[in-house]
Design an enzyme around this catalytic site. Structure first.
Site, PDB file in Angstrom:
ATOM      1  N   ASP A 124       0.829  -1.213   0.000  1.00  0.00           N
ATOM      2  CA  ASP A 124       0.000   0.000   0.000  1.00  0.00           C
ATOM      3  C   ASP A 124       0.862   1.262   0.000  1.00  0.00           C
ATOM      4  O   ASP A 124       2.098   1.193   0.015  1.00  0.00           O
ATOM      5  CB  ASP A 124      -0.927  -0.072   1.228  1.00  0.00           C
ATOM      6  CG  ASP A 124      -2.283   0.580   0.991  1.00  0.00           C
ATOM      7  OD1 ASP A 124      -2.405   1.418   0.089  1.00  0.00           O
ATOM      8  OD2 ASP A 124      -3.225   0.239   1.743  1.00  0.00           O
ATOM      9  N   ASP A 182      -9.794   3.780  -3.576  1.00  0.00           N
ATOM     10  CA  ASP A 182     -10.550   2.620  -3.091  1.00  0.00           C
ATOM     11  C   ASP A 182     -11.977   2.550  -3.648  1.00  0.00           C
ATOM     12  O   ASP A 182     -12.703   3.545  -3.674  1.00  0.00           O
ATOM     13  CB  ASP A 182     -10.640   2.654  -1.564  1.00  0.00           C
ATOM     14  CG  ASP A 182      -9.286   2.373  -0.915  1.00  0.00           C
ATOM     15  OD1 ASP A 182      -8.272   2.284  -1.640  1.00  0.00           O
ATOM     16  OD2 ASP A 182      -9.261   2.243   0.322  1.00  0.00           O
TER      17      ASP A 182
HETATM   18  C1  GLA Z   1      -5.845   1.458   1.424  1.00  0.00           C
HETATM   19  C2  GLA Z   1      -5.980   0.476   0.266  1.00  0.00           C
HETATM   20  C3  GLA Z   1      -7.171  -0.434   0.527  1.00  0.00           C
HETATM   21  C4  GLA Z   1      -6.977  -1.183   1.831  1.00  0.00           C
HETATM   22  C5  GLA Z   1      -6.759  -0.199   2.972  1.00  0.00           C
HETATM   23  C6  GLA Z   1      -6.345  -0.887   4.243  1.00  0.00           C
HETATM   24  O1  GLA Z   1      -6.920   2.329   1.481  1.00  0.00           O
HETATM   25  O2  GLA Z   1      -6.118   1.147  -0.956  1.00  0.00           O
HETATM   26  O3  GLA Z   1      -7.345  -1.348  -0.545  1.00  0.00           O
HETATM   27  O4  GLA Z   1      -5.877  -2.045   1.713  1.00  0.00           O
HETATM   28  O5  GLA Z   1      -5.732   0.749   2.649  1.00  0.00           O
HETATM   29  O6  GLA Z   1      -6.070   0.004   5.259  1.00  0.00           O
END
Ligand code: GLA
Length: 491
Positions: A124, A182
């Site tokens: 990430d 996301d």
């Molecule tokens: C980010 C990523 C998500 C998830 C969250 C977890 O937002 O893009 O897909 O993994 O972190 O905290």
């Protein structure tokens, strides 16, 4: 293909060892493994907030009381693979300020993951301290390689930084990269991801994929038609299919969507091309994906709320020159014939997904098996090619590629050349059949070296062997040539 818990649990307590093991069990008992789902991946919040005295990450004591290796071993015992998550920052994205990230601990954490039997890392982008993304993600690539364990590497940078953007450098660093922020479990979010991802077809190919984020199918925030649209669009875009719902609780409808093997075959097609957009106007979008056997997967997608007729033609998707076509609807499983229209009435937020096949007998001839002008090479540096590579001839007038093709019977045939070139002007070629001029093929630009298109020509062939030659008439030479499909049209 696999599972990740994030879209269903985030960091809630039900994300724990029991859940992960149950998902692995369901992959086997419900036949998901049989249709290709393989990775069982865990997301953020699997760790304790502090590293141990040695500096190593510690599995969360309540969620994973037996550690991560025990879970990985269980997943492996089912013939599946196990994936983990961390961030290319000092902390991950969630929890009170995040859990420890791998920035400046890349090798230590990669080694620990490898020792646990990790097969996949989602890396990430939170708390990255402003360090350049390419630098951070490349460091982890190298750390993973140093472990000696093959680990699929998912870059989760959200398409945020650059230029250069992650899709421009991701191929040399990871196996997949997030192209968007996301996803959430609603129509607007999901279709927004599709809209952002669909213009990036040129960057996807075997081993290096655009990732518009994990699936929401089964989480309850969309209608069945919207979830079918979600799954259809991810499939034509050759996106990773990571189930994001709690399979212990989902309805049978969810299994029906996730286990549609015709749609999965579109996603996993071995040519590895992402669909391109044929047309998009007023929320009516047509996608076409070339499949390894020459068929096309065509998604007629309605982003509006009103039912509409959406369509294209066989010629527009590079399949011209046949007297008839078979359209298989991959959701209803019904099949029908057309003479070239590829069209349907599509309800609001729905998608009709067809597999379109040409009627008649066709035969594939790979360009790398043909004869070509001296100085030609068989190259592999642009993905999406069929066979062992594509032929790159010198950029000069007179460059040629010559195929020997076999016709079962004399008569009219369609020649379909699969080609690519990133030039701005046509690269025209004269076509000859058995030494006789048979017209010109314009070879219009395809927009990128990794975007392939089909150019067709109508010719008459003799029964038995025929010599087909393409000769460049301009100084640009020929495009890169991938294959020739010949199709019997009838006499
Ligand atoms: C980010 C990523 C998500 C998830 C969250 C977890 O937002 O893009 O897909 O993994 O972190 O905290």
């Amino acid at each position: 293909m696999g599972f990740n818990n994030w879209n269903t649990t985030a960091c809630r307590p039900e994300f724990n060892e029991a859940m992960v093991k149950a998902i692995a069990d369901i992959f086997v008992s419900r036949g998901l493994k049989d249709v290709g789902y393989e990775y069982v991946n865990i997301d953020d919040c699997w760790a304790e907030p502090q590293r141990d005295a040695n500096g190593d990450l510690v599995p969360h004591r309540t969620r994973f009381p037996n550690g991560i290796k025990a879970v990985a071993d269980y997943v492996h015992s089912k013939g599946l693979k196990f994936g983990i998550y961390t961030s290319a920052g000092t902390k991950t994205c969630n929890g009170a300020g995040g859990f420890p990230g791998a920035l400046n601990n890349e090798q230590r954490d990669a080694d620990l993951f490898a020792s646990w039997g990790v097969d996949y890392l989602k890396y990430d982008n939170c708390n990255n301290q402003g360090v350049d993304a390419q630098v951070r993600y490349t460091r982890m690539r190298d750390a993973l390689a140093n472990t000696g364990r093959p680990i699929t590497y998912s870059i989760c940078e959200w398409g945020r930084t650059g230029p250069p953007r992650v899709w421009e450098w991701g191929k040399d660093v990871g196996n997949l990269w997030r192209t968007t922020g996301d996803i959430s479990d609603n129509w607007t979010s999901m279709i927004g991801k599709a809209q952002a991802n669909r213009s990036l077809a040129r960057y996807a190919g075997p081993g290096h994929w655009n990732d518009p984020d994990m699936l929401e199918v089964g989480n309850g925030g969309m209608t069945p038609a919207e979830y079918r649209t979600h799954f259809s669009l991810w499939a034509v875009m050759a996106a990773p299919l990571l189930i994001g719902s709690d399979l212990r609780e989902v309805s049978e409808d969810t299994f029906t969507i996730l286990k549609n093997t015709d749609v999965i075959a579109v996603d996993q097609d071995k040519l590895g091309r992402q669909a391109t957009v044929v047309s998009a106007s007023g929320g009516h979008v047509v996608y076409s994906k070339v499949l390894a056997n020459g068929d096309r997967a065509v998604a007629l997608s309605n982003e509006t709320t009103a039912t509409a007729t959406i369509g294209t033609t066989a010629a527009a998707i590079g399949l011209g020159g046949s007297a008839s076509y078979t359209l298989k609807d991959l959701w209803t499983k019904s099949t029908r014939k057309t003479t070239g229209a590829v069209s349907a009435s599509v309800p609001g937020h729905g998608t009709v997904l067809y597999r379109v096949s040409r009627g008649g007998t066709s035969q594939r001839y790979e360009a790398e098996d043909a004869t070509s002008v001296s100085g030609s090479t068989v190259d592999r540096n642009h993905s999406g090619y069929s066979g062992k590579g594509f032929v790159n001839t010198p950029n000069a007038t007179g460059s040629y590629v010559q195929f020997t093709v076999n016709a079962a019977q004399a008569g009219r045939h369609t020649l379909a050349f699969d080609y690519a070139h990133a030039g701005t002007a046509d690269r025209p070629a004269s076509l000859s059949v058995n030494g006789t001029a048979a017209g010109t093929v314009p070879f219009a630009p395809t927009g990128a070296w990794s975007l392939w298109r089909t150019a067709t020509a109508a010719v008459s062939l003799n029964a038995g062997a025929n010599t087909i030659r393409l000769t460049a008439t301009g100084t640009g030479g020929l495009p890169n040539l991938d294959y020739l499909d010949t199709l019997e049209v009838g006499s």
